[in-house]
Write a protein that holds these residues in place. Structure first.
Motif, PDB file in Angstrom:
ATOM      1  N   ALA A  10       1.070  -1.644   0.005  1.00 37.33           N
ATOM      2  CA  ALA A  10       0.235   0.376  -0.203  1.00 37.33           C
ATOM      3  C   ALA A  10       0.706   1.431  -0.044  1.00 37.33           C
ATOM      4  N   TYR A  11       0.197   2.360   0.963  1.00 36.98           N
ATOM      5  CA  TYR A  11       1.103   3.668   0.672  1.00 36.98           C
ATOM      6  C   TYR A  11       0.398   4.400   1.372  1.00 36.98           C
ATOM      7  N   VAL A  12       0.746   5.524   2.365  1.00 38.69           N
ATOM      8  CA  VAL A  12       0.680   6.502   3.482  1.00 38.69           C
ATOM      9  C   VAL A  12       0.424   7.349   2.017  1.00 38.69           C
ATOM     10  N   SER A  13      -1.029   8.109   2.368  1.00 35.84           N
ATOM     11  CA  SER A  13      -1.439   9.545   1.421  1.00 35.84           C
ATOM     12  C   SER A  13      -0.771  10.908   1.913  1.00 35.84           C
TER      13      SER A  13
ATOM     14  N   GLY B 275      -6.877   9.681   1.117  1.00 32.57           N
ATOM     15  CA  GLY B 275      -6.801   9.030   2.418  1.00 32.57           C
ATOM     16  C   GLY B 275      -6.399   7.396   2.347  1.00 32.57           C
ATOM     17  N   THR B 276      -5.953   7.441   3.135  1.00 39.57           N
ATOM     18  CA  THR B 276      -5.524   5.696   3.302  1.00 39.57           C
ATOM     19  C   THR B 276      -4.441   4.974   4.668  1.00 39.57           C
ATOM     20  N   GLY B 277      -4.971   6.597   5.236  1.00 35.82           N
ATOM     21  CA  GLY B 277      -4.786   6.096   6.887  1.00 35.82           C
ATOM     22  C   GLY B 277      -5.808   5.065   8.046  1.00 35.82           C
TER      23      GLY B 277
ATOM     24  N   GLN C  15       8.799  10.760   8.575  1.00 34.81           N
ATOM     25  CA  GLN C  15       8.272  11.633   8.056  1.00 34.81           C
ATOM     26  C   GLN C  15      10.034  11.876   6.655  1.00 34.81           C
ATOM     27  N   VAL C  16       9.453  12.009   5.732  1.00 33.22           N
ATOM     28  CA  VAL C  16      11.176  12.194   5.087  1.00 33.22           C
ATOM     29  C   VAL C  16      10.753  13.286   3.859  1.00 33.22           C
ATOM     30  N   ARG C  17      12.100  14.170   3.703  1.00 30.08           N
ATOM     31  CA  ARG C  17      11.310  14.927   2.552  1.00 30.08           C
ATOM     32  C   ARG C  17      13.031  14.248   1.513  1.00 30.08           C
ATOM     33  N   HIS C  18      12.712  14.095   0.474  1.00 30.71           N
ATOM     34  CA  HIS C  18      13.540  13.942  -0.778  1.00 30.71           C
ATOM     35  C   HIS C  18      13.718  15.300  -1.392  1.00 30.71           C
ATOM     36  N   SER C  19      14.755  15.625  -1.878  1.00 22.33           N
ATOM     37  CA  SER C  19      15.419  16.775  -2.847  1.00 22.33           C
ATOM     38  C   SER C  19      14.093  17.329  -3.565  1.00 22.33           C
ATOM     39  N   GLY C  20      14.028  17.865  -3.738  1.00 24.39           N
ATOM     40  CA  GLY C  20      12.993  18.501  -4.791  1.00 24.39           C
ATOM     41  C   GLY C  20      11.861  18.194  -4.767  1.00 24.39           C
ATOM     42  N   LYS C  21      11.088  17.126  -3.294  1.00 30.55           N
ATOM     43  CA  LYS C  21      10.116  16.456  -3.774  1.00 30.55           C
ATOM     44  C   LYS C  21       8.755  17.102  -2.146  1.00 30.55           C
ATOM     45  N   MET C  22       7.689  16.358  -2.202  1.00 32.31           N
ATOM     46  CA  MET C  22       6.776  16.299  -1.074  1.00 32.31           C
ATOM     47  C   MET C  22       7.732  15.338  -0.563  1.00 32.31           C
ATOM     48  N   GLU C  23       7.513  15.827   1.298  1.00 30.69           N
ATOM     49  CA  GLU C  23       7.519  14.922   2.728  1.00 30.69           C
ATOM     50  C   GLU C  23       6.643  13.690   2.160  1.00 30.69           C
ATOM     51  N   LEU C  24       6.624  13.185   2.516  1.00 25.45           N
ATOM     52  CA  LEU C  24       6.925  11.658   2.605  1.00 25.45           C
ATOM     53  C   LEU C  24       6.344  10.806   3.963  1.00 25.45           C
TER      54      LEU C  24
END
Length: 204
Positions: free
Chosen positions: A56-59, A65-67, A104-113
């Protein structure tokens, strides 16, 4: 002007822009109620009822919403795998054991996931899933999905095909994101079903 999904076949960039703008206009309460309804509809799927492992994935943001769905799947006893984005846009996977297992992870140039904080299982872990829940922006009458354009899930689908894995592929969307047609490329593969807050549509 609101985006209503009635398009002939615009380019992917134009279609993505319209769909994202429509999502961003949704009030917070609509987002919350859609997430609850989406979980209820998805949990009615026979494929999920019998699934031992679900990828799955976290929205994030205004995504459906997937929570609630993630927690309900765990409560049923399913093993839930969540993606962690790699530098080349491929996906690693880790196990979801509850909200405390997310970072919570921020990837370069992308939204926080929000990604699994525990041990990573490798990109091939997805091949053991019975069901793969896919994010997207739209799906059309052929079951072809339009993603955000990063290619991460194209890699996942290609990996499943190479491994001979045959999980059920289900995309989670808002009702207005089931459209007549999305631009398709040769490598695109149809999903088996789309779940929206109002119901489920299956594809041949």
């Amino acid at each position: 002007m609101e985006f209503d999904g009635r398009v002939d076949e615009p380019d992917k960039k134009t279609l993505r822009r319209g769909l994202l703008a429509a999502r961003d206009r949704l009030p917070d309460e609509d987002l919350r109620s859609a997430g609850r309804a989406l979980a209820a509809r998805a949990l009615e799927l026979p494929e999920l009822a019998g699934a031992r492992t679900v990828a799955a994935y976290v929205s994030v943001g205004s995504e459906p919403g997937t929570g609630a769905l993630l927690d309900a799947l765990r409560a049923r006893g399913a093993r839930v795998l969540l993606p962690a984005l790699l530098p080349d846009n491929d996906l690693d996977w880790g196990e979801y054991t509850g909200p405390a297992s997310l970072a919570q992870v921020r990837h370069s140039g992308k939204m926080e996931l929000f990604e699994p904080s525990g041990a990573k299982l490798g990109p091939d872990a997805v091949t053991g899933a019975d069901v793969v829940l896919l994010p997207g922006l739209a799906v059309d009458a052929r079951g072809l999905r339009l993603g955000r354009g990063g290619g991460s899930y194209d890699r996942v689908l290609a990996r499943l095909e190479r491994a001979g894995a045959r999980p059920r592929l289900v995309v989670l969307l808002y009702d207005t994101e089931v459209v007549a047609r999305v631009p398709a490329e040769e490598h695109d593969r149809p999903v088996h079903a789309v779940v929206t807050p109002s119901g489920v549509r299956r594809f041949a």
